[in-house]
Enzyme design. Structure first.
Site, PDB file in Angstrom:
ATOM      1  N   ASP A  83      -2.378  -0.838 -13.363  1.00 41.40           N
ATOM      2  CA  ASP A  83      -1.195  -1.879 -13.754  1.00 41.40           C
ATOM      3  C   ASP A  83      -1.239  -2.315 -15.266  1.00 41.40           C
ATOM      4  OD1 ASP A  83       0.699  -3.895 -13.575  1.00 41.40           O
ATOM      5  OD2 ASP A  83      -0.039  -4.671 -11.806  1.00 41.40           O
ATOM      6  N   ASP A  98       5.713  -5.103 -18.110  1.00 43.68           N
ATOM      7  CA  ASP A  98       6.983  -6.104 -17.650  1.00 43.68           C
ATOM      8  C   ASP A  98       6.907  -7.428 -17.685  1.00 43.68           C
ATOM      9  OD1 ASP A  98       5.382  -5.005 -15.694  1.00 43.68           O
ATOM     10  OD2 ASP A  98       6.583  -5.966 -14.236  1.00 43.68           O
ATOM     11  N   CYS A 104     -11.578  -7.763  17.995  1.00 42.36           N
ATOM     12  CA  CYS A 104     -11.168  -6.652  17.076  1.00 42.36           C
ATOM     13  C   CYS A 104     -11.947  -5.509  17.456  1.00 42.36           C
ATOM     14  CB  CYS A 104     -11.126  -6.981  15.608  1.00 42.36           C
ATOM     15  SG  CYS A 104     -10.730  -5.724  14.689  1.00 42.36           S
ATOM     16  N   CYS A 117     -11.562  -2.637  15.688  1.00 40.25           N
ATOM     17  CA  CYS A 117     -11.434  -1.779  14.652  1.00 40.25           C
ATOM     18  C   CYS A 117     -13.117  -0.993  14.310  1.00 40.25           C
ATOM     19  CB  CYS A 117     -10.915  -2.131  13.296  1.00 40.25           C
ATOM     20  SG  CYS A 117     -12.374  -3.081  12.145  1.00 40.25           S
ATOM     21  N   CYS A 156     -15.584  -3.652  12.973  1.00 39.20           N
ATOM     22  CA  CYS A 156     -16.062  -4.718  13.738  1.00 39.20           C
ATOM     23  C   CYS A 156     -16.874  -4.352  15.029  1.00 39.20           C
ATOM     24  CB  CYS A 156     -14.735  -5.686  14.128  1.00 39.20           C
ATOM     25  SG  CYS A 156     -13.940  -6.425  12.853  1.00 39.20           S
TER      26      CYS A 156
HETATM   27  N1  GUN Z   1       1.824  -6.779  -9.512  1.00 37.27           N
HETATM   28  C1  GUN Z   1       2.283  -7.646  -8.520  1.00 37.27           C
HETATM   29  N2  GUN Z   1       3.625  -7.821  -9.078  1.00 37.27           N
HETATM   30  C2  GUN Z   1       3.775  -7.080 -10.299  1.00 37.27           C
HETATM   31  C3  GUN Z   1       4.666  -7.134 -11.246  1.00 37.27           C
HETATM   32  O1  GUN Z   1       6.009  -7.662 -11.187  1.00 37.27           O
HETATM   33  N3  GUN Z   1       4.446  -6.381 -12.269  1.00 37.27           N
HETATM   34  C4  GUN Z   1       3.510  -5.770 -12.411  1.00 37.27           C
HETATM   35  N4  GUN Z   1       3.230  -5.164 -13.601  1.00 37.27           N
HETATM   36  N5  GUN Z   1       2.308  -5.782 -11.582  1.00 37.27           N
HETATM   37  C5  GUN Z   1       2.527  -6.478 -10.634  1.00 37.27           C
HETATM   38 ZN    ZN Z   2     -11.933  -5.611  12.689  1.00 40.74          ZN
END
Ligand code: GUN
Ligand code: ZN
Length: 645
Positions: free
Chosen positions: A92, A127, A277, A279, A282
């Site tokens: 990201d 963005d 749980c 899993c 756990c």
């Molecule tokens: N992570 C969660 N929402 C967003 C988003 O709208 N844009 C970006 N780039 N990362 C995110």
């Molecule tokens: Zn669990």
């Protein structure tokens, strides 16, 4: 690296099981990408890969860039080696940090170049995060910035794939606009962004509008990523709406706060009464034991528990998807929280769009789970086709209750015959609304299960549909108990059925061409069901026992092509593909020239050459929109080519 490719392998609703190829790696979708905070690594990436089976993760390039030691290492050895993760790495861009903490100190070009320099597989544009409380004007204005930055990122992305994020706050028209602009750009993945606040605030009805409006504009040949979504409770609904990728930071964030994720919500360790749980994380653990555990060990255990919840649910979602039962799972899951129920209910407003992608038939039966089931596209399709594609044999109807089992013509065999002798068309008042006897073996009518004790919505809506049908289609209707005795020969019910199903499946004009007299029906000796339709000496149709619908034969295809102008039922392929398809090989989307926009998945289609000559019959796997955009994958599953006949 260098190319990405997305191929649809299975589908249900808007959902798809896909194969997403990223360079030389493959991710099967739907997939969840765990978020790895490069500074913390609650569960080490190597374990995510080897123990949990994740072959894609997401991390944050902005944090790496702002942390000198990480920045240096990432640029020196690359992201995959730094994290010790052999799968696909998405990064990201810092957008989310700007949403959380205000301005970020990096430009779009800088962060895109940085992502390239550390060997990211899929990078993200910087963005502009559109908040749900933003005005329309502000949202619209900021979209242009995101679009400009995306165009720039596409220009400089080089070998890296790029995420072009759909924004637009809660405004469906801006979402659709943003999506269709992204569809025209050279992006590789379509994330739907700006939805984290909606999910945190349980505003699932708006989330449904946002996702559906985006889906409307997006390019179907690219995977859709629901940015910031990773809670198991929303997976079924989101996958049903056509989201292919998810990411979860919550599994680790919640773990650090001692919060455990379950299908029905997130619970604090201190508030829990039991740890029920099973899993792997756990196993053998008690609530007391967990509370007393060393904080770091506990955080890791809870993070693992959270991951198991997600992976288990995702596996279940995939199973239901493969079985054609994803609507059912989304409905079952929506009972876990009233806000989810709002989401599911809002989906009804997108029934038209959902209908275009909903398969014509499925292997399994439709299970009724409650009034929300009535929002499924199969209801809409049945009601519409009944209005436009049904012609009654007589103008008098005899109405039967739906109390004796299915298909109706079995328990009611004698009563239906009696009604027909007296000139009445038997009609069953069913939960689907009216079902004329001649359609009763066809999907989804016979292949559905309803509770014996109906709810009020079903009673009221199906009664209203039945009354409307009786008034519009017949001159007169009576109760089945009022049918007069009539001497004489039995009416040929098979012949009525054969033609009624053809009209329903192919439309009235095509059915006319398929049923040129003399018509002879071949029935199964064992079950008495219709097998083949021979018209004027030609075998034009075969009926499937499972869903009571037809497969179209080459002779039938020729009739339809001669009788109904293109593009009706056609998928036209390029000259290059003609020899292969004529031999009975499948038609691939990259060879499709044009097709009927009314084609639904699993529908019978006629593959034609560029001069509109029929060369094969088969079942459509994609819709028109998809055939036009997909670069790869099957468009028509061809049954027989003209060379086989
Ligand atoms: N992570 C969660 N929402 C967003 C988003 O709208 N844009 C970006 N780039 N990362 C995110
Ligand atoms: Zn669990």
């Amino acid at each position: 690296m260098g190319t990405s490719m997305f191929e649809i392998l299975r589908r249900d609703g808007l959902a798809r099981i896909g194969r997403f190829t990223v360079g030389d790696k493959v991710v099967e979708t739907p997939a969840l990408l765990p978020v790895v905070n490069p500074k913390i690594c609650t569960v080490p990436p190597r374990e995510l890969h080897d123990r949990f089976g994740f072959n894609a993760l997401i991390t944050n390039s902005y944090i790496i860039r702002n942390t000198p030691a990480l920045k240096e290492k990432a640029q020196a050895v690359g992201l995959h080696e730094m994290l010790d993760f052999p799968g696909v790495i998405m990064t990201d861009s810092g957008t989310f940090q700007s949403h959380m903490y205000g301005e970020v100190e990096v430009t779009n070009e800088e962060i895109v170049e940085f992502q390239k320099s550390i060997g990211t597989d899929i990078g993200t544009v910087l963005d502009v995060f559109t908040e749900p409380d933003w005005s329309y004007e502000k949202t619209k204005y900021s979209l242009e910035t995101t679009l400009e930055r995306t165009a720039k990122a596409c220009e400089i992305k080089g070998d890296m794939m790029i995420n072009g994020v759909v924004q637009g706050s809660v405004y469906p028209d801006l979402r659709e606009y943003s999506a269709s602009r992204m569809a025209d750009m050279d992006v590789d993945v379509h994330p739907v962004g700006g939805v984290v606040p909606l999910m945190e605030q349980y505003r699932y009805a708006e989330l449904v509008d946002v996702v559906m409006a985006s889906k409307k504009g997006l390019n179907p040949s690219r995977p859709v990523h629901l940015f910031g979504a990773g809670h198991p409770m929303i997976l079924a609904l989101s996958v049903l709406m056509g989201c292919d990728l998810f990411d979860s930071a919550s599994y680790a964030k919640f773990a650090r706060d001692d919060r455990m994720m379950f299908l029905d919500g997130t619970f604090r360790l201190q508030d829990m009464q039991t740890l029920d749980c099973s899993c792997p994380a756990c196993q053998g653990m008690t609530l007391q034991g967990l509370r007393k555990m060393d904080k770091n060990k506990r955080t890791k255990l809870i993070a693992e528990h959270n991951l198991y919840q997600i992976t288990q649910e995702l596996a279940l979602v995939k199973r239901y998807l493969r079985e054609g039962r994803l609507w059912e799972l989304a409905e079952i899951r929506s009972r876990a929280h009233p806000a989810l129920l709002d989401g599911l209910r809002r989906l009804k407003q997108w029934q038209d769009l959902m209908e275009r992608y909903d398969p014509i038939s499925r292997d399994g039966a439709v299970f009724y789970t409650g009034p929300e089931t009535r929002a499924r596209p199969v209801y809409l399709r049945y009601a519409e086709r009944l209005k436009t594609r049904y012609i009654p044999e007589t103008k008098k109807a005899a109405v039967f209750p739906d109390t004796s089992g299915k298909p109706y013509s079995r328990p009611y065999a004698e009563e239906f015959a009696k009604a027909r002798r007296a000139g009445y068309t038997p009609v069953v008042a069913s939960p689907w609304g009216p079902v004329p006897a001649e359609l009763d073996e066809m999907y989804p009518l016979a292949q559905s299960l309803f509770p014996d004790m109906p709810d009020r919505e079903t009673v009221e809506e199906s009664e209203a549909l039945t009354q409307e049908f009786l008034l519009n289609v017949f001159d007169e209707s009576i109760e089945c108990s009022e049918i007069p005795e009539c001497e004489g020969d039995d009416v040929d019910a098979d012949k009525i059925r054969a033609k009624a199903v053809a009209r329903f499946q192919f439309g009235i004009e095509a059915a006319e061409a398929l049923f040129r007299e003399p018509v002879e029906l071949v029935t199964s000796k064992k079950t008495g069901k219709i097998r083949n339709v021979i018209s004027d000496g030609e075998h034009v149709l075969s009926m499937r026992a499972g869903d009571g619908l037809y497969t179209l034969r080459m002779e039938g295809a020729k009739r339809i092509v001669a009788a109904v102008p293109a593009p009706f039922m056609r998928v036209s392929v390029m000259a290059d593909a003609v020899p292969f398809v004529s031999e009975g090989r499948n038609a691939f989307s990259q060879f499709v020239l044009s097709c009927d926009p009314e084609i639904r998945p699993m529908e019978e289609v006629i593959v034609t050459d560029p001069e509109d000559r029929p060369i094969a019959t088969g079942r459509a796997f994609l819709t028109e929109f998809e055939m036009k955009s997909m670069k790869k994958g099957m468009a028509v599953k061809v049954r027989s080519g003209s060379d086989d006949e």
